[in-house]
Write a protein that holds these residues in place. Structure first.
Motif, mmCIF file in Angstrom:
data_model
loop_
_atom_site.group_PDB
_atom_site.id
_atom_site.type_symbol
_atom_site.label_atom_id
_atom_site.label_comp_id
_atom_site.label_asym_id
_atom_site.label_seq_id
_atom_site.Cartn_x
_atom_site.Cartn_y
_atom_site.Cartn_z
ATOM 1 N N ARG A 42 0.664 -0.867 -0.591
ATOM 2 C CA ARG A 42 0.129 -0.179 0.005
ATOM 3 C C ARG A 42 1.182 0.856 -0.121
ATOM 4 N NH1 ARG A 42 -4.436 -1.293 4.098
ATOM 5 N NH2 ARG A 42 -5.614 -2.644 3.012
ATOM 6 N N GLY A 43 2.213 0.883 0.309
ATOM 7 C CA GLY A 43 2.865 3.117 0.195
ATOM 8 C C GLY A 43 3.116 3.095 1.389
ATOM 9 N N TRP A 44 2.897 1.855 2.804
ATOM 10 C CA TRP A 44 3.205 2.740 3.799
ATOM 11 C C TRP A 44 4.352 2.949 4.074
ATOM 12 C CZ3 TRP A 44 -1.700 -0.038 5.837
ATOM 13 C CH2 TRP A 44 -2.796 0.325 5.773
ATOM 14 N N VAL A 45 5.354 2.101 3.849
ATOM 15 C CA VAL A 45 6.346 2.147 4.027
ATOM 16 C C VAL A 45 7.639 2.719 3.717
ATOM 17 C CG1 VAL A 45 8.851 0.606 5.381
ATOM 18 C CG2 VAL A 45 5.935 -0.203 4.461
ATOM 19 N N LEU A 46 7.696 3.610 4.330
ATOM 20 C CA LEU A 46 9.697 4.169 3.653
ATOM 21 C C LEU A 46 10.846 3.962 3.964
ATOM 22 C CD1 LEU A 46 10.374 6.611 2.211
ATOM 23 C CD2 LEU A 46 9.833 8.129 2.926
ATOM 24 N N ASP A 47 11.801 3.721 3.899
ATOM 25 C CA ASP A 47 12.863 3.677 4.225
ATOM 26 C C ASP A 47 13.856 4.372 4.275
ATOM 27 O OD1 ASP A 47 15.343 1.812 5.687
ATOM 28 O OD2 ASP A 47 15.678 0.530 4.637
ATOM 29 N N VAL A 48 14.854 5.494 5.049
ATOM 30 C CA VAL A 48 14.965 6.346 4.704
ATOM 31 C C VAL A 48 16.484 6.296 5.495
ATOM 32 C CG1 VAL A 48 15.686 8.871 5.375
ATOM 33 C CG2 VAL A 48 12.744 7.982 5.357
ATOM 34 N N GLU A 49 17.346 6.724 4.368
ATOM 35 C CA GLU A 49 19.120 6.469 5.189
ATOM 36 C C GLU A 49 19.520 7.553 5.661
ATOM 37 O OE1 GLU A 49 21.850 4.507 4.450
ATOM 38 O OE2 GLU A 49 19.478 3.185 3.537
ATOM 39 N N VAL A 50 19.526 7.707 6.860
ATOM 40 C CA VAL A 50 19.749 9.332 7.855
ATOM 41 C C VAL A 50 21.411 9.568 7.682
ATOM 42 C CG1 VAL A 50 20.831 9.625 10.387
ATOM 43 C CG2 VAL A 50 19.114 8.130 9.751
ATOM 44 N N GLU A 51 21.907 9.089 6.237
ATOM 45 C CA GLU A 51 22.298 9.851 6.397
ATOM 46 C C GLU A 51 22.193 10.921 4.870
ATOM 47 O OE1 GLU A 51 23.026 7.074 6.106
ATOM 48 O OE2 GLU A 51 24.391 6.256 7.969
ATOM 49 N N GLU A 52 21.146 10.412 4.221
ATOM 50 C CA GLU A 52 20.439 10.949 3.417
ATOM 51 C C GLU A 52 19.931 12.491 4.317
ATOM 52 O OE1 GLU A 52 17.950 9.422 0.648
ATOM 53 O OE2 GLU A 52 19.858 7.916 0.254
ATOM 54 N N LEU A 53 18.953 12.346 4.752
ATOM 55 C CA LEU A 53 17.932 12.955 5.434
ATOM 56 C C LEU A 53 18.572 13.986 7.056
ATOM 57 C CD1 LEU A 53 14.852 13.601 6.698
ATOM 58 C CD2 LEU A 53 15.195 11.541 8.655
ATOM 59 N N LEU A 54 19.725 13.388 7.722
ATOM 60 C CA LEU A 54 20.053 14.226 8.728
ATOM 61 C C LEU A 54 20.934 15.822 7.649
ATOM 62 C CD1 LEU A 54 21.713 11.819 10.665
ATOM 63 C CD2 LEU A 54 19.459 13.583 11.413
ATOM 64 N N PRO A 55 21.321 15.694 7.180
ATOM 65 C CA PRO A 55 21.545 16.569 6.083
ATOM 66 C C PRO A 55 20.851 17.529 5.947
ATOM 67 C CG PRO A 55 23.255 15.336 5.239
ATOM 68 C CD PRO A 55 21.958 15.014 6.317
ATOM 69 N N LEU A 56 19.773 17.131 5.373
ATOM 70 C CA LEU A 56 18.155 18.284 5.075
ATOM 71 C C LEU A 56 18.088 19.020 6.048
ATOM 72 C CD1 LEU A 56 16.844 19.222 2.968
ATOM 73 C CD2 LEU A 56 15.410 16.806 3.047
#
Length: 130
Positions: A42-56
């Motif tokens: 259903r598209g309810w899962v998102l795996d985020v790399e912390v190295e991408e999220l934290l700088p943003l």
């Protein structure tokens, strides 16, 4: 290192399976696996790399983002429906701070997950850290 964002129904307090039979343990693992497969479909899962999220988050002003600025990649957090308006406002601030295509895709993926949350208001956003 990653941060897993998942829309899930409210979870009951986990019961200890210490005294459960093998059949009860197997049934619980099967139900958990089925729930995760449904969430992914259903598209309810998102795996985020912390190295991408934290700088943003840092470039958007992490100290002024009460929800995203406080996510800890080493622990778990649960957000409910009351956090959604604040989270959407923070995603807009992230969008304004985007610096490259990877960050733009990350913001689009987070926005898509939030749109799914609008459609399913009974769910909660679980954030699982590594």
């Amino acid at each position: 290192m990653g941060l897993l964002l998942v829309l899930r129904p409210p979870q009951p307090r986990p019961k200890s399976l210490r005294r459960a039979t093998r059949a009860q343990r197997r049934e619980r693992r099967h139900a958990d696996a089925e729930e995760w497969m449904t969430a992914q479909r259903r598209g309810w899962v998102l795996d985020v790399e912390v190295e991408e999220l934290l700088p943003l988050v840092d470039s958007a002003g992490s100290s002024t983002l009460p929800v995203l600025g406080q996510l800890d990649p080493w622990s778990d957090t649960v957000l409910d429906r009351r956090d959604l308006p604040q989270l959407e406002a923070e995603v807009e601030r992230l969008e304004a701070a985007v610096g490259d295509d990877a960050q733009r895709e990350l913001v689009a993926a987070i926005r898509k997950l939030l749109m799914c949350w609008h459609v399913e208001p009974d769910l909660m956003l679980h954030c699982y850290g590594d």
